[in-house]
Design a protein around this motif. Structure first.
Motif, PDB file in Angstrom:
ATOM      1  N   ASP A 186     -72.894 -64.537  34.739  1.00 27.08           N
ATOM      2  CA  ASP A 186     -73.323 -64.423  33.356  1.00 27.08           C
ATOM      3  C   ASP A 186     -72.109 -64.404  32.438  1.00 27.08           C
ATOM      4  OD1 ASP A 186     -76.029 -62.101  34.102  1.00 27.08           O
ATOM      5  OD2 ASP A 186     -75.936 -64.301  34.154  1.00 27.08           O
ATOM      6  N   VAL A 187     -72.246 -65.027  31.293  1.00 29.52           N
ATOM      7  CA  VAL A 187     -71.165 -65.014  30.312  1.00 29.52           C
ATOM      8  C   VAL A 187     -71.339 -63.810  29.412  1.00 29.52           C
ATOM      9  CG1 VAL A 187     -70.109 -66.245  28.397  1.00 29.52           C
ATOM     10  CG2 VAL A 187     -71.013 -67.525  30.357  1.00 29.52           C
ATOM     11  N   ALA A 188     -70.271 -63.027  29.238  1.00 26.23           N
ATOM     12  CA  ALA A 188     -70.330 -61.842  28.378  1.00 26.23           C
ATOM     13  C   ALA A 188     -70.701 -62.261  26.964  1.00 26.23           C
ATOM     14  CB  ALA A 188     -68.977 -61.127  28.374  1.00 26.23           C
ATOM     15  N   ARG A 189     -71.566 -61.494  26.351  1.00 27.80           N
ATOM     16  CA  ARG A 189     -72.061 -61.845  25.028  1.00 27.80           C
ATOM     17  C   ARG A 189     -71.718 -60.716  24.060  1.00 27.80           C
ATOM     18  NH1 ARG A 189     -77.091 -60.582  23.090  1.00 27.80           N
ATOM     19  NH2 ARG A 189     -77.718 -60.043  25.213  1.00 27.80           N
ATOM     20  N   LEU A 190     -71.035 -61.054  22.947  1.00 29.76           N
ATOM     21  CA  LEU A 190     -70.680 -60.062  21.938  1.00 29.76           C
ATOM     22  C   LEU A 190     -71.879 -59.881  21.024  1.00 29.76           C
ATOM     23  CD1 LEU A 190     -68.513 -58.262  20.681  1.00 29.76           C
ATOM     24  CD2 LEU A 190     -67.833 -60.180  19.258  1.00 29.76           C
ATOM     25  N   ASP A 191     -72.634 -58.793  21.244  1.00 28.63           N
ATOM     26  CA  ASP A 191     -73.812 -58.547  20.422  1.00 28.63           C
ATOM     27  C   ASP A 191     -73.681 -57.203  19.716  1.00 28.63           C
ATOM     28  OD1 ASP A 191     -74.027 -56.892  22.580  1.00 28.63           O
ATOM     29  OD2 ASP A 191     -76.083 -57.403  23.083  1.00 28.63           O
ATOM     30  N   THR A 192     -72.455 -56.860  19.361  1.00 29.38           N
ATOM     31  CA  THR A 192     -72.174 -55.589  18.702  1.00 29.38           C
ATOM     32  C   THR A 192     -71.287 -55.846  17.501  1.00 29.38           C
ATOM     33  OG1 THR A 192     -72.163 -54.535  20.884  1.00 29.38           O
ATOM     34  CG2 THR A 192     -71.292 -53.254  19.049  1.00 29.38           C
ATOM     35  N   MET A 193     -71.628 -55.255  16.373  1.00 22.65           N
ATOM     36  CA  MET A 193     -70.773 -55.335  15.193  1.00 22.65           C
ATOM     37  C   MET A 193     -69.700 -54.254  15.317  1.00 22.65           C
ATOM     38  SD  MET A 193     -71.878 -57.769  13.178  1.00 22.65           S
ATOM     39  CE  MET A 193     -71.316 -57.369  11.533  1.00 22.65           C
ATOM     40  N   VAL A 194     -68.454 -54.687  15.476  1.00 17.83           N
ATOM     41  CA  VAL A 194     -67.348 -53.760  15.708  1.00 17.83           C
ATOM     42  C   VAL A 194     -66.354 -53.818  14.550  1.00 17.83           C
ATOM     43  CG1 VAL A 194     -65.471 -53.111  17.260  1.00 17.83           C
ATOM     44  CG2 VAL A 194     -67.578 -54.097  18.199  1.00 17.83           C
ATOM     45  N   THR A 195     -65.952 -52.657  14.083  1.00 14.71           N
ATOM     46  CA  THR A 195     -64.901 -52.574  13.069  1.00 14.71           C
ATOM     47  C   THR A 195     -63.777 -51.708  13.601  1.00 14.71           C
ATOM     48  OG1 THR A 195     -66.393 -52.850  11.190  1.00 14.71           O
ATOM     49  CG2 THR A 195     -64.319 -51.746  10.750  1.00 14.71           C
ATOM     50  N   VAL A 196     -62.551 -52.172  13.460  1.00 12.87           N
ATOM     51  CA  VAL A 196     -61.376 -51.406  13.862  1.00 12.87           C
ATOM     52  C   VAL A 196     -60.700 -50.879  12.600  1.00 12.87           C
ATOM     53  CG1 VAL A 196     -59.165 -51.440  15.079  1.00 12.87           C
ATOM     54  CG2 VAL A 196     -61.064 -52.873  15.893  1.00 12.87           C
ATOM     55  N   VAL A 197     -60.483 -49.570  12.551  1.00 10.21           N
ATOM     56  CA  VAL A 197     -59.811 -48.972  11.399  1.00 10.21           C
ATOM     57  C   VAL A 197     -58.579 -48.217  11.858  1.00 10.21           C
ATOM     58  CG1 VAL A 197     -61.903 -48.803  10.006  1.00 10.21           C
ATOM     59  CG2 VAL A 197     -61.264 -46.904  11.480  1.00 10.21           C
ATOM     60  N   ASP A 198     -57.621 -48.122  10.973  1.00 10.27           N
ATOM     61  CA  ASP A 198     -56.317 -47.527  11.244  1.00 10.27           C
ATOM     62  C   ASP A 198     -56.345 -46.064  10.819  1.00 10.27           C
ATOM     63  OD1 ASP A 198     -53.644 -46.691  11.117  1.00 10.27           O
ATOM     64  OD2 ASP A 198     -52.920 -48.684  10.586  1.00 10.27           O
ATOM     65  N   ALA A 199     -56.237 -45.152  11.782  1.00 12.68           N
ATOM     66  CA  ALA A 199     -56.294 -43.725  11.474  1.00 12.68           C
ATOM     67  C   ALA A 199     -55.146 -43.282  10.571  1.00 12.68           C
ATOM     68  CB  ALA A 199     -56.275 -42.908  12.775  1.00 12.68           C
ATOM     69  N   VAL A 200     -54.024 -43.965  10.662  1.00 12.31           N
ATOM     70  CA  VAL A 200     -52.862 -43.603   9.845  1.00 12.31           C
ATOM     71  C   VAL A 200     -53.076 -43.970   8.382  1.00 12.31           C
ATOM     72  CG1 VAL A 200     -50.398 -44.004   9.461  1.00 12.31           C
ATOM     73  CG2 VAL A 200     -51.284 -43.841  11.805  1.00 12.31           C
ATOM     74  N   ASN A 201     -53.704 -45.102   8.143  1.00  8.15           N
ATOM     75  CA  ASN A 201     -53.771 -45.637   6.777  1.00  8.15           C
ATOM     76  C   ASN A 201     -55.148 -45.607   6.125  1.00  8.15           C
ATOM     77  OD1 ASN A 201     -50.976 -46.527   6.524  1.00  8.15           O
ATOM     78  ND2 ASN A 201     -51.484 -48.019   8.111  1.00  8.15           N
ATOM     79  N   LEU A 202     -56.206 -45.242   6.864  1.00  9.10           N
ATOM     80  CA  LEU A 202     -57.549 -45.336   6.291  1.00  9.10           C
ATOM     81  C   LEU A 202     -57.700 -44.500   5.030  1.00  9.10           C
ATOM     82  CD1 LEU A 202     -60.375 -46.473   6.403  1.00  9.10           C
ATOM     83  CD2 LEU A 202     -61.033 -44.564   7.888  1.00  9.10           C
ATOM     84  N   LEU A 203     -57.212 -43.276   5.034  1.00  9.33           N
ATOM     85  CA  LEU A 203     -57.364 -42.423   3.854  1.00  9.33           C
ATOM     86  C   LEU A 203     -56.688 -43.038   2.639  1.00  9.33           C
ATOM     87  CD1 LEU A 203     -58.328 -39.850   2.503  1.00  9.33           C
ATOM     88  CD2 LEU A 203     -56.269 -38.701   3.329  1.00  9.33           C
TER      89      LEU A 203
END
Length: 278
Positions: free
Chosen positions: A1-18
């Protein structure tokens, strides 16, 4: 089976988010635009990406100070009630956490934002009052706001508030549904349309479901006109914020005659009817 990306993912920077979430920068200031016509701000982009995510990867947690990590957690949870928060370094995440998870559901994506759950009362929502110290409060009233007073309050600093959104009406413009939106350092007021109470019933849609919905919101003497704004954050002094909002409501002594409110000082910009649905 081919892996399927079915998730909305966001990467945030803990150092700079604030800092980023407190910024007034436009994307063009960061060299991240989609083109010359892209007028989005950094805060709006961050808010949209976090609110509609299934998983938020909080990266660089070891490089961040404890206060920065805590603030980042509060921001994420204030924006999104459902997202899985994965804390990591170097964006190291187990593939099983983001691949073939079955988390994404286009029909339910609009229910992720915390403000929507609080304001519209989705049945499966249990308000977060413990996790990361994030709390939500919904302000409701029926009488109109004094335009000058609510304008001043919505443009002031609201301690502890990370996200706010909702609709309201002012005495000087009883036909307009106005929307207030606050995310981080940025806030805005924009026209959404007209209250049903301002539209002759012969012009209401024929769909009985729409008519029933309009009637369900009806309270005399102002019909469906109402104040409904949700405030989300950490350390909000709700009694104080509620008092500030109550002080903006025109008192009972002002009466119920909409025409009598027409002369109130109104600092909001003028809106053209084409900007909102009639």
């Amino acid at each position: 089976d081919v892996a399927r990306l079915d998730t909305m993912v966001t990467v945030v920077d803990a150092v700079n988010l604030l800092n980023d979430f407190s910024s007034h920068d436009f994307l063009c200031d960061r060299g991240e635009t989609l083109g010359e016509e892209d007028e989005r701000t950094l805060v709006h982009l961050l808010t949209d990406q976090i609110e509609f995510s299934d998983v938020v990867v909080l990266n660089k947690v070891s490089a961040a100070r404890p206060q920065q990590v805590d603030a980042a957690r509060k921001i994420i949870r204030s924006l999104n009630a459902d997202a899985r928060i994965i804390e990591t370094d170097y964006s190291e995440v187990a593939p099983s956490d983001i691949l073939n998870t079955g988390l994404f559901d286009f029909e339910k994506a609009h229910e992720h934002p915390q403000w929507a759950k609080e304001l519209y009362g989705f049945a499966d929502h249990v308000p977060e009052t413990e996790e990361y110290g994030v709390q939500s409060f919904v302000y409701r009233a029926r009488r109109p706001f004094d335009p000058a007073k609510i304008h001043a309050l919505l443009n002031a600093t609201l301690p502890g508030v990370i996200r706010a959104k909702g609709h309201f009406w002012i005495g000087s413009r009883p036909n307009w549904v106005l929307e207030f939106s606050l995310a981080g350092a940025l806030s805005s007021v924009s026209p959404l349309g007209s209250w049903w109470a301002s539209i002759p019933q012969e012009r209401w849609p024929d769909d009985e479901r729409a008519r029933t919905y309009a009637r369900s919101l009806w309270v005399e003497p102002f019909g469906d006109r109402r104040q409904e704004i949700v405030f989300i954050g950490a350390g909000i002094d709700w009694p104080q914020l509620k008092q500030w909002l109550d002080d903006c409501v025109l008192p009972e002594e002002a009466g119920d005659d909409l025409g009598a409110f027409a002369g109130l000082a109104d600092p909001f910009p003028s809106y053209q009817r084409s900007e909102a649905a009639a």
